[in-house]
Design an enzyme around this catalytic site. Structure first.
Site, PDB file in Angstrom:
ATOM      1  N   GLU A 265       0.884  -1.251   0.124  1.00 34.52           N
ATOM      2  CA  GLU A 265       0.056  -0.239  -0.070  1.00 34.52           C
ATOM      3  C   GLU A 265       1.116   1.257   0.077  1.00 34.52           C
ATOM      4  O   GLU A 265       0.424   2.288   0.111  1.00 34.52           O
ATOM      5  CB  GLU A 265      -0.916   0.186   1.432  1.00 34.52           C
ATOM      6  CG  GLU A 265      -1.825  -1.203   1.338  1.00 34.52           C
ATOM      7  CD  GLU A 265      -2.861  -1.155   2.414  1.00 34.52           C
ATOM      8  OE1 GLU A 265      -3.646  -0.049   2.195  1.00 34.52           O
ATOM      9  OE2 GLU A 265      -2.874  -1.798   3.370  1.00 34.52           O
ATOM     10  N   ARG A 267       5.069   2.846  -1.387  1.00 28.12           N
ATOM     11  CA  ARG A 267       5.909   3.058  -2.631  1.00 28.12           C
ATOM     12  C   ARG A 267       7.346   2.207  -2.580  1.00 28.12           C
ATOM     13  O   ARG A 267       7.958   2.073  -1.447  1.00 28.12           O
ATOM     14  CB  ARG A 267       6.364   4.439  -2.657  1.00 28.12           C
ATOM     15  CG  ARG A 267       5.477   5.477  -2.961  1.00 28.12           C
ATOM     16  CD  ARG A 267       5.731   6.813  -3.119  1.00 28.12           C
ATOM     17  NE  ARG A 267       5.771   7.133  -1.602  1.00 28.12           N
ATOM     18  CZ  ARG A 267       4.884   7.402  -0.897  1.00 28.12           C
ATOM     19  NH1 ARG A 267       3.699   7.483  -1.332  1.00 28.12           N
ATOM     20  NH2 ARG A 267       5.072   8.073   0.507  1.00 28.12           N
ATOM     21  N   GLY A 331      21.050   7.535   8.834  1.00 29.05           N
ATOM     22  CA  GLY A 331      21.820   8.262   9.747  1.00 29.05           C
ATOM     23  C   GLY A 331      20.913   8.486  11.099  1.00 29.05           C
ATOM     24  O   GLY A 331      21.433   9.372  11.997  1.00 29.05           O
ATOM     25  N   GLN A 372       8.520   5.793  17.869  1.00 26.12           N
ATOM     26  CA  GLN A 372       8.907   7.022  18.416  1.00 26.12           C
ATOM     27  C   GLN A 372       8.164   6.880  19.717  1.00 26.12           C
ATOM     28  O   GLN A 372       6.972   6.888  20.057  1.00 26.12           O
ATOM     29  CB  GLN A 372       8.425   8.151  17.576  1.00 26.12           C
ATOM     30  CG  GLN A 372       8.856   9.578  17.775  1.00 26.12           C
ATOM     31  CD  GLN A 372       8.657  10.801  17.051  1.00 26.12           C
ATOM     32  OE1 GLN A 372       7.797  10.680  16.277  1.00 26.12           O
ATOM     33  NE2 GLN A 372       9.171  11.499  17.407  1.00 26.12           N
ATOM     34  N   ASN A 373       8.774   7.219  20.723  1.00 25.33           N
ATOM     35  CA  ASN A 373       8.421   7.540  22.475  1.00 25.33           C
ATOM     36  C   ASN A 373       7.548   8.672  22.212  1.00 25.33           C
ATOM     37  O   ASN A 373       7.762   9.732  22.018  1.00 25.33           O
ATOM     38  CB  ASN A 373       9.473   7.824  23.172  1.00 25.33           C
ATOM     39  CG  ASN A 373       8.886   7.482  24.724  1.00 25.33           C
ATOM     40  OD1 ASN A 373       7.957   8.412  24.970  1.00 25.33           O
ATOM     41  ND2 ASN A 373       9.559   6.949  25.692  1.00 25.33           N
ATOM     42  N   SER A 374       6.170   8.461  22.493  1.00 22.29           N
ATOM     43  CA  SER A 374       5.213   9.744  22.306  1.00 22.29           C
ATOM     44  C   SER A 374       5.448  10.592  23.555  1.00 22.29           C
ATOM     45  O   SER A 374       4.747  11.622  23.383  1.00 22.29           O
ATOM     46  CB  SER A 374       3.833   9.187  22.106  1.00 22.29           C
ATOM     47  OG  SER A 374       3.251   8.538  23.175  1.00 22.29           O
TER      48      SER A 374
END
EC number: 2.3.1.117
Lengths: 395, 395, 395
Positions: A265, A267, A331, A372-374
């Protein structure tokens, strides 16, 4: 005269012994679309049968028949593109005769090609200028539209591995065209006839303007493969059986694709490859070598989930998860808790796992969940809940 | 009688002296598609030739011929849409006669239009109700389908600058239709005939339901421009030569587009403009004035990269980079290190660069790299590694 | 003989009294596309008229006519798919006679169906094998292609509510086909004829390979609904009047859609529903039950904005905003300031609002603005500036 299969085999052996003969990597007879204003320009080459490291008997027949009917064969170059003639068609038919009755379905497809041309000839409908006989002897830079197409066919039919062929300069060989109903039209022809076409209500419906055609214009996918919108897969892409390509934000470029059943769904940029059982979420982006990666083509492992709108610019292993919306570039600094270091190390014997790693350090590392720690915005890696099969040979 | 080009010039001068004459901004002859149930409804107007601040001689001929053949011309309004007649075609042909032999290719396109209509008439195939003669005298709100189309043509052919035309109320002028094979169909016609069409297997393949057609249905792009899927560019968009539009998540709305060769794999909302050499990454979103911006149309500078799945709601300068997945809205707080402040200030003499800026403060600031620090989630700006050409006149 | 409407009513009553009669939930006459190689395989079923909890008189007529003309009716199963015959068409025409003159436009659509079949018969053009009479008596798992299509029609025409029908096993009933010009083609037929089609230049333009057709191939949307690209809406989706679907990254899967005028520029996964006046921004992703949600179908409230490239995996209330690029999954930890807690609580009497909530805790909470603090990466919730209408009955 070739009356029996034994006669045929004998003839092939004799051809292959000759000094001019060279075994091709790939070959096929192509129907070509020519420029409407400049007929010497080949706009598209359609191969009913693609031969790639196979069917050398047929190759010998075609080469021999060309030579016998007056074509000067130069097999010293990396590729050879020849005009055909009625005599050529007759000659091939003659030699293929012992196989004619069995040439149905998947069997003796090159004989089927000859039979159709023969039949067209009988009905006075054979236009020889519509066809080219094409051979690739070495995997060098393609020198013609016909050889570019043959290589793209080899990739899209799965006969050649992704990234395995030399496509340098392929863009330069192809012509930018308007496409209508699967046929290429020279832009200059459209310009020349614009006034008349528009005033008479005959302006064609243009589906795209590009150098490449679409995958589905040339290739029939496996029964369990789905492509919900033809524009989403470029010719030259490769889709393993069971792959599904949804019509939202997805796109699979040429020389890119899947190695097993994958839900796509997002690219898959040119040169990127996704492993079996993985899922490229809605709007997820796997970057190509030209933007955001460190120049190394990105491979995604098996049974890995790239979440919606995630972005991946570096190789990711098996059984990994990148959360929706998370970006992992080569990176990107990624923080691992002590527990995460231990758990990921356990699943990846021999790999160095540390509390702070870069995206590119995860090459070949399996079973990682990128998040990602919110509460503090930190990009972290944990052990995913997906099982990792350890390679027994390594332990 | 107009026998020579001198006769023609003399006639034009005489026409232009008349009190009723008014120089149009734009004009052209359109072929119109009418409603199947309500023929007075114009569904689409196709212009073989678009005249925009040019070819005033032809404008004078067309206006004069309309007047001579019985049309009451009111040139006091902002626009004029006229029916044509066989007499009108004869009259134009008569006046254009000195140019007929040179009217080929790019030359004398309005004469070509007249010649085709003349030829249709000779073959008794001219249906005058299929055509309209259209003039725009002032860039006011469009008052007709025909003038909306003429303005969209001016934008899409690059004859008028993006954002330069008054399109207020354009949506209100156009009719929502089903489109099949490039032709608009009234939805009510489909409803009326649904039972018969479906039972007989003749239901048309509908490619879209919209008020606007697609760019490629009306405009032939430059030779090096590529649009890999026609639905991705709306009519009224403008694509500079060399622009490539990929088929993944991209879209270019009307009155939006590119000013040079741009790689477009994301969304360029209505009113947004992207400068030469820039790259709109896969799934990147340039917001329009209606959502997420502060109401000012967004311009993206030259040689700037908007990373995959990034989102931009404010103007960005030249030689900038927004990392994949990063969102810069007008109000986004962006942190700059001391080093970044110095480096960006050096590349942007006269601009105020501070350690904490908002997205909207970067208007006209070049050479900035927007990132999210992956260890603490902070949105930061650094000096990009892309060269910034300083404007000599400023120093 | 049925000469008057009263006769008709009397007959219907008599039919409905019979022991074999059963009131169907849905029924209709379908035109079917059969496999080119295996005609017993139904590839597509097109219904000119969809009856869903309505028109029981017509249902009685059709059932009665089938029975009278020799079909053995088994109304004990959840569904019934019958062949039709010329005698069946005659019988229906006979009974519907009193309504024939009024059967135009939206009136007596089932009578119109019969009239068209009758007319085909008169012209010797009725091929009975092209049609099936289909009834669904109970909302059980669909057992046939025809009943899957009838249920998808019920959803897409808005006659059945989204998520209200049993579609278990629907994928298994449908066949994967290549589609060209709205018609399904067996992949094996393409393979069988590939050599001839390609050599003769007759290879069809394939628009997709899928089990499902597209919404616009079967359904005529409301006058103010726009679908800018047909591939973006799968058959079985439901679009309330006034909905606009843009062609960028959008997609609406089957059994998903909108409940009012919604701007759709992102993905609405299967089972997800969006409320009136909301806006699904460019590339925004509403996850389906199979990925990233906790298995509960996601509903988005009214007047809510999902920003560009945002991602939502849990229910969101009315008048909310998710900022561009922000991801809210069921487990996402979201921080609220003291002020935010108070303001959101005020707008949501009776809901528990706390300083740290998970995404899934916002079920039914209105007027929330979800953002990522760009100075520290924290996902936060504030009171949106959008008005929340309090439900009077609750207070």
């Amino acid at each position: 005269m070739v009356e029996t299969k034994q006669d045929f085999m004998t003839l092939i052996e004799k051809i292959e012994e000759q000094s001019w003969y060279k075994k091709p990597i790939g070959f096929g007879l192509a129907r070509v679309d020519r420029g409407q204003l400049t007929p010497e320009k080949i706009l598209q080459a359609t191969y009913p049968v693609v031969n790639w490291n196979e069917n050398f008997g047929s190759a010998a027949v075609f080469l021999h028949a060309l030579r016998q009917t007056g074509t000067e064969l130069d097999t010293s170059k990396s590729e050879l593109v020849c005009d055909i003639s009625e005599a050529f068609v007759d000659q091939c038919s003659e030699i293929f005769k012992p196989f004619l009755m069995q040439a149905v379905g998947d069997d003796h497809r090159n004989v089927q090609v000859t039979a159709v041309l023969s039949s067209l000839k009988e009905h006075n409908e054979l236009k020889c200028e519509d066809y080219k006989m094409v051979f690739i002897f070495e995997d060098d830079k393609p020198q013609s539209v016909e050889s570019v197409y043959l290589k793209l066919y080899a990739l899209s039919t799965g006969k050649a591995k992704l990234r395995s062929l030399n496509l340098d300069g392929a863009f330069g060989q192809l012509h930018n065209c308007a496409w209508s109903n699967g046929k290429p039209i020279e832009l200059d022809w459209l310009r020349t006839h614009e006034v008349t076409l528009k005033l008479c209500g005959n302006y064609p419906e243009i589906t795209m303007v590009d150098k490449f055609p679409r995958f589905l214009s040339h290739v029939i996918p496996a029964d369990n493969t789905r492509i919900l919108e033809t524009s989403k897969v470029r010719f030259g892409a490769q889709l393993a059986a069971g792959t599904t390509v949804m019509p939202g934000a997805s796109y699979i470029n040429f020389n890119a694709g899947t190695e097993g059943a994958v839900m796509v769904e997002g690219r898959i940029s040119s040169s990127a490859i996704v492993g079996a059982g993985s899922d490229v979420g809605g709007g997820a982006s796997i970057l190509g070598v030209l933007s955001g990666t460190d120049g190394i083509p990105v491979s995604i492992g098996e049974n890995t989930l790239l979440g919606a709108n995630s972005c991946t610019g570096t190789a990711i292993g098996d059984s990994c998860v990148i959360d929706a919306g998370v970006t992992i570039l080569p990176g990107t600094k990624i923080t691992l808790s002590e527990k995460a270091v231990a758990a990921i190390a356990e699943a990846n014997p021999g790999k160095e796992i540390t509390p702070l790693m870069r995206g590119k350090d995860f090459l070949g590392v399996n079973g990682v969940h990128f998040r990602q720690n919110s509460t503090n915005g930190q990009i972290i890696a944990m052990r995913s809940t997906r099982e990792v099969k350890l390679n027994d040979e390594l332990h």
